[in-house]
Design a protein around this motif. Structure first.
Motif, short mmCIF file in Angstrom:
data_model
loop_
_atom_site.label_atom_id
_atom_site.label_comp_id
_atom_site.label_asym_id
_atom_site.label_seq_id
_atom_site.Cartn_x
_atom_site.Cartn_y
_atom_site.Cartn_z
N VAL A 28 0.86 -1.18 0.00
CA VAL A 28 0.00 0.00 0.00
C VAL A 28 0.90 1.23 0.00
N PHE A 29 0.67 2.13 -0.95
CA PHE A 29 1.50 3.32 -1.07
C PHE A 29 0.66 4.57 -0.88
N GLN A 30 1.34 5.73 -0.76
CA GLN A 30 0.63 7.01 -0.66
C GLN A 30 -0.21 7.25 -1.91
N GLN A 31 0.36 6.96 -3.06
CA GLN A 31 -0.40 7.02 -4.31
C GLN A 31 -1.18 5.72 -4.43
N PHE A 32 -2.46 5.81 -4.76
CA PHE A 32 -3.33 4.65 -4.64
C PHE A 32 -3.07 3.58 -5.70
N HIS A 33 -2.62 3.98 -6.90
CA HIS A 33 -2.31 3.05 -7.98
C HIS A 33 -3.50 2.15 -8.32
N LEU A 34 -4.70 2.71 -8.26
CA LEU A 34 -5.88 1.97 -8.70
C LEU A 34 -5.94 1.99 -10.23
N VAL A 35 -6.56 0.97 -10.81
CA VAL A 35 -6.70 0.89 -12.27
C VAL A 35 -7.97 1.63 -12.66
N PRO A 36 -7.86 2.76 -13.36
CA PRO A 36 -9.03 3.61 -13.61
C PRO A 36 -10.09 2.94 -14.47
N SER A 37 -9.70 1.97 -15.30
CA SER A 37 -10.66 1.31 -16.19
C SER A 37 -11.37 0.14 -15.54
N SER A 51 -13.71 -1.38 -12.24
CA SER A 51 -14.64 -0.98 -11.19
C SER A 51 -14.01 -1.20 -9.82
N VAL A 52 -14.69 -0.69 -8.79
CA VAL A 52 -14.24 -0.91 -7.42
C VAL A 52 -14.09 -2.41 -7.14
N ALA A 53 -15.10 -3.19 -7.50
CA ALA A 53 -15.06 -4.63 -7.24
C ALA A 53 -13.91 -5.30 -7.97
N ASP A 54 -13.66 -4.90 -9.23
CA ASP A 54 -12.59 -5.53 -10.01
C ASP A 54 -11.22 -5.08 -9.53
N ASN A 55 -11.08 -3.82 -9.09
CA ASN A 55 -9.82 -3.39 -8.48
C ASN A 55 -9.53 -4.20 -7.24
N LEU A 56 -10.57 -4.46 -6.44
CA LEU A 56 -10.39 -5.23 -5.22
C LEU A 56 -9.92 -6.65 -5.53
N ARG A 57 -10.46 -7.25 -6.58
CA ARG A 57 -10.13 -8.63 -6.93
C ARG A 57 -8.76 -8.80 -7.57
N LEU A 58 -8.21 -7.71 -8.09
CA LEU A 58 -7.06 -7.79 -8.99
C LEU A 58 -5.89 -8.57 -8.39
N GLN A 59 -5.43 -8.16 -7.19
CA GLN A 59 -4.25 -8.78 -6.60
C GLN A 59 -4.50 -10.26 -6.30
N ALA A 60 -5.69 -10.58 -5.79
CA ALA A 60 -6.00 -11.97 -5.47
C ALA A 60 -6.03 -12.82 -6.73
N ARG A 61 -6.56 -12.29 -7.81
CA ARG A 61 -6.58 -13.03 -9.07
C ARG A 61 -5.16 -13.29 -9.57
N GLU A 90 -12.45 7.05 -10.11
CA GLU A 90 -12.53 8.52 -10.19
C GLU A 90 -13.77 9.08 -9.48
N ARG A 91 -14.74 8.22 -9.20
CA ARG A 91 -15.96 8.66 -8.53
C ARG A 91 -15.89 8.46 -7.02
N LEU A 92 -14.74 8.07 -6.51
CA LEU A 92 -14.55 7.88 -5.07
C LEU A 92 -13.79 9.07 -4.48
N SER A 93 -14.02 9.33 -3.20
CA SER A 93 -13.22 10.33 -2.49
C SER A 93 -11.82 9.78 -2.23
N GLY A 94 -10.92 10.66 -1.78
CA GLY A 94 -9.56 10.21 -1.48
C GLY A 94 -9.54 9.12 -0.42
N GLY A 95 -10.35 9.30 0.64
CA GLY A 95 -10.39 8.30 1.69
C GLY A 95 -10.93 6.98 1.20
N GLN A 96 -11.95 7.02 0.32
CA GLN A 96 -12.50 5.79 -0.25
C GLN A 96 -11.49 5.09 -1.16
#
Length: 221
Positions: free
Chosen positions: A88-97, A99-109, A137-143
């Motif tokens: 986990v880094f200061q920069q979130f490094h989420l994949v913008p393309s 969804s939230v659910a698919d970003n969550l699954r990514l590492q486990a997959r 992009e539709r989430l707050s920084g904390g989210q």
């Protein structure tokens, strides 16, 4: 779980080598939480990158669960990060393309250990169940930070490494994210190495080390 023995690291500069770490020793037991403190630029992130196998030391030994990182080529270190570590880094490094659910699954997959029940639990604990189909992009920084933490824990890593995970958040959001992070780490049973400059963030962890002038010492937060 993690052991650094007499680790040294320097970087070239026009004025000559800049020594960042000097004979660093660090031991982290399975299930233990450890805060690594120090002023900005003191080498905390460098130490974390070395421990994760993202960089190599000039000398010394780094072992993860008894396995030497120096004995592995980069593909082996990448496999170890994918299967054993959460980052986990200061920069979130989420994949913008994704969804939230698919970003969550990514590492486990990627690790081949996706657990739908654990994913649902994480979404609920993260407060993101109703946002599962949204894009980052539709989430707050904390989210977004909560999602990054959930993604790192989705594969149930043996060790979570977090580099200033609340550094980009306001104090209220930072407190909420930290409380959630520690609760999820406890539930998953993994060890935690957290880099922070904040005594308030370090206080709830089991132990605290301080990095000063390239050397490390155990201290109170």
């Amino acid at each position: 779980m993690l052991e650094l023995v007499q680790v040294n690291k320097s970087y070239p500069t026009p004025q000559g080598p800049l020594s960042v770490l000097q004979g660093v020793d660090l031991h982290l037991a399975a299930g233990e939480s450890l805060a690594l403190m120090g002023e900005s630029g003191c080498g905390k992130s460098t130490l974390l990158h070395l421990a994760a196998g993202l960089d190599t030391p000039d000398s010394g030994e780094i072992r993860l669960d008894g396995r030497s990182l120096s004995a592995l080529e980069e593909p082996g270190r990448a496999r170890l990060r994918r299967e054993r570590l959460g980052l986990v880094f200061q920069q979130f490094h989420l994949v913008p393309s994704l969804s939230v659910a698919d970003n969550l699954r990514l590492q486990a997959r990627l690790a081949g250990r996706e657990d739908p029940a654990w994913n649902r639990t994480l979404l609920e604990r993260l407060g993101l169940t109703t946002m599962a189909d949204r894009y980052p992009e539709r989430l707050s920084g904390g989210q977004q930070q909560r999602l990054a933490i959930g993604r790192a824990l989705a594969a149930r890593p043996d060790l979570l490494m977090a580099d200033e995970p609340t550094g980009n958040l306001d104090e209220s959001s930072a407190d909420e994210v930290l409380e959630l992070l520690l609760a999820l780490v406890k539930d998953s049973g993994c060890a935690l190495l957290m880099v922070t400059h904040s005594p308030r963030v370090a206080a709830p962890l089991d132990r605290c080390l301080r990095l000063t002038h390239g050397r490390i010492e155990e201290t109170a937060p």
